[in-house]
Write a protein that holds these residues in place. Structure first.
Motif, PDB file in Angstrom:
ATOM      1  N   TYR A 210      14.868  -2.722  36.910  1.00 37.27           N
ATOM      2  CA  TYR A 210      15.561  -1.837  37.756  1.00 37.27           C
ATOM      3  C   TYR A 210      17.102  -1.747  37.164  1.00 37.27           C
ATOM      4  CZ  TYR A 210      12.490  -0.149  41.391  1.00 37.27           C
ATOM      5  OH  TYR A 210      11.419   0.346  42.011  1.00 37.27           O
ATOM      6  N   ILE A 211      17.749  -3.103  36.873  1.00 39.06           N
ATOM      7  CA  ILE A 211      19.088  -3.236  36.914  1.00 39.06           C
ATOM      8  C   ILE A 211      19.579  -2.427  35.574  1.00 39.06           C
ATOM      9  CG2 ILE A 211      20.904  -4.741  36.215  1.00 39.06           C
ATOM     10  CD1 ILE A 211      19.556  -6.751  37.949  1.00 39.06           C
ATOM     11  N   LEU A 212      18.572  -2.731  34.633  1.00 38.17           N
ATOM     12  CA  LEU A 212      18.662  -2.362  33.145  1.00 38.17           C
ATOM     13  C   LEU A 212      18.640  -0.560  33.154  1.00 38.17           C
ATOM     14  CD1 LEU A 212      17.214  -4.710  30.583  1.00 38.17           C
ATOM     15  CD2 LEU A 212      19.376  -4.491  31.337  1.00 38.17           C
TER      16      LEU A 212
ATOM     17  N   VAL B   6      19.219   1.326  35.910  1.00 37.68           N
ATOM     18  CA  VAL B   6      20.442   2.046  36.652  1.00 37.68           C
ATOM     19  C   VAL B   6      21.547   2.015  35.692  1.00 37.68           C
ATOM     20  CG1 VAL B   6      21.927   1.607  38.454  1.00 37.68           C
ATOM     21  CG2 VAL B   6      19.630   1.449  39.036  1.00 37.68           C
ATOM     22  N   PHE B   7      21.817   0.909  34.924  1.00 38.90           N
ATOM     23  CA  PHE B   7      23.039   0.791  34.057  1.00 38.90           C
ATOM     24  C   PHE B   7      22.675   1.805  32.948  1.00 38.90           C
ATOM     25  CE2 PHE B   7      24.255  -2.737  36.706  1.00 38.90           C
ATOM     26  CZ  PHE B   7      25.336  -2.514  36.984  1.00 38.90           C
TER      27      PHE B   7
ATOM     28  N   ALA C 167      23.633   5.222  33.997  1.00 37.71           N
ATOM     29  CA  ALA C 167      25.056   5.258  34.200  1.00 37.71           C
ATOM     30  C   ALA C 167      25.710   5.343  32.897  1.00 37.71           C
ATOM     31  CB  ALA C 167      25.617   3.939  34.869  1.00 37.71           C
TER      32      ALA C 167
ATOM     33  N   GLY D 192      12.534  -6.359  38.934  1.00 32.08           N
ATOM     34  CA  GLY D 192      14.088  -6.444  39.017  1.00 32.08           C
ATOM     35  C   GLY D 192      15.240  -6.142  38.071  1.00 32.08           C
ATOM     36  N   ILE D 193      14.653  -7.116  36.959  1.00 30.63           N
ATOM     37  CA  ILE D 193      15.695  -6.694  35.616  1.00 30.63           C
ATOM     38  C   ILE D 193      15.538  -5.483  35.079  1.00 30.63           C
ATOM     39  CG2 ILE D 193      15.991  -7.851  33.266  1.00 30.63           C
ATOM     40  CD1 ILE D 193      15.258 -10.311  34.438  1.00 30.63           C
TER      41      ILE D 193
END
Lengths: 205, 118
Positions: free
Chosen positions: B96-98, B100-101, B104, B93-94
């Protein structure tokens, strides 16, 4: 405090998806590209925080951290929290997919509220900022419980009954989150105060 | 198969031979109390043994029920543990977050770069 599939009426679920989508759009629009790393870290913190359980009698409740995310990321908090909820739903099976919109509203709006409260009255002195951060975080958890009650009330539950239970169950979380936020904010004020401030050229929420 | 048949025939003939012998001699009738009592004692002993066996079976069953309950509890705990997210989920999950950001941030930087370049 995650809503599961099938708890809400379809109309409410769809409506909350629309509202959440709108909020995410606003959040993205207001997000400053320079702040993305900070938002990513806060999203990760929010994502993992739900695994930290606070024992409460026979059951336990977990940390939520909407207040802290709001205080640190401002307008971007909704985006951050929504992404965190999506991943929690996929990977941890916390909350149903169809209730994602409602869960986003339930966590995201309190985050914005905490951000607003902190930016409005928290930027005076160091002690004041710490106290306001604690109060804002606690208030955010309480607000989340109230939104939960309001959402459940649309499904035919008694609003005050659910609200009482939800708020009572989250009193330990409320206290713990207030303390955590106070510590984090006081630490950041000493170490990296610019994290708590707005970059120039962006209206404060 | 044939041996079984022969055995059965033998028993039938034996009972036929024994039956009339008891019935034919009235003098032996009173003396039958003795063997009958012996049979009763034998029966009591048998009943006692049966009771003991029954008790043993019952206690064994109780133990089994207890063990089964423990196993069921363990299965339930296992099910709960299976549903709990593990380290893989958290790290994933972490990630994925990193990711995606990170994308961006990359898009943001590229846009800014092209804007400042032009």
């Amino acid at each position: 405090m995650h809503l599961s599939d099938g708890v809400l009426p379809t109309v409410v679920a769809v409506g909350s998806f629309a509202a959440s989508g709108l909020c995410v759009a606003v959040s993205i629009k207001k997000t400053d590209g320079e702040e993305l790393p900070k938002i990513a870290v806060m999203t990760s913190a929010f994502f993992v925080a739900s695994l930290i359980h606070v024992p409460l009698g026979p059951t336990s409740v977990h940390l939520l951290l909407p207040g802290l995310v709001g205080i640190l990321t401002g307008w971007s908090a909704f985006l951050s929290i929504f992404l965190g909820l999506v991943l929690q739903s996929f990977l941890f099976q916390f909350g149903g997919l169809t209730a994602l919109g409602a869960n986003g509203l339930m966590m995201g709006l309190p985050a914005w509220f905490a951000a607003w409260l902190f930016r409005r009255i928290g930027a005076r002195g160091a002690t004041g900022a710490v106290v306001v951060a604690a109060v804002a975080s606690a208030a955010a958890v309480a607000l989340a419980a109230l939104i939960l009650a309001a959402l459940l009330a649309t499904g035919g539950e008694d609003f005050f009954g659910v609200a009482k239970i939800a708020v009572a169950a989250h009193v330990p979380v409320l206290v713990v989150e207030g303390v955590i936020s106070a510590f984090v904010v006081s630490f950041l004020l000493k170490v990296k105060p610019e994290l708590l401030q707005h970059p120039a050229g962006r209206p404060s929420p | 198969m044939k041996a079984c048949l022969a055995l059965a025939m033998f028993f039938v003939s034996l009972s036929c031979a024994g039956g009339p012998a008891f019935g034919a001699d009235p003098a032996t009738a009173p003396s039958q109390a003795g063997p009958n009592a012996a049979v009763g004692a034998d029966g009591e002993r048998g009943t006692g043994e049966a009771l003991r066996i029954l008790e043993a079976i019952q206690s064994q069953q109780r133990e089994m029920v207890q063990e089964l309950r423990a196993v069921k509890r363990e299965i339930g705990a296992l099910k709960v543990a299976l549903n709990e997210p593990g380290l893989k989920d958290i790290v994933g999950g972490i990630g994925y977050i990193l990711g995606v950001f990170g994308i961006a941030a990359y898009l943001h930087a590229r846009r800014r770069h092209s804007r400042s370049g032009s």
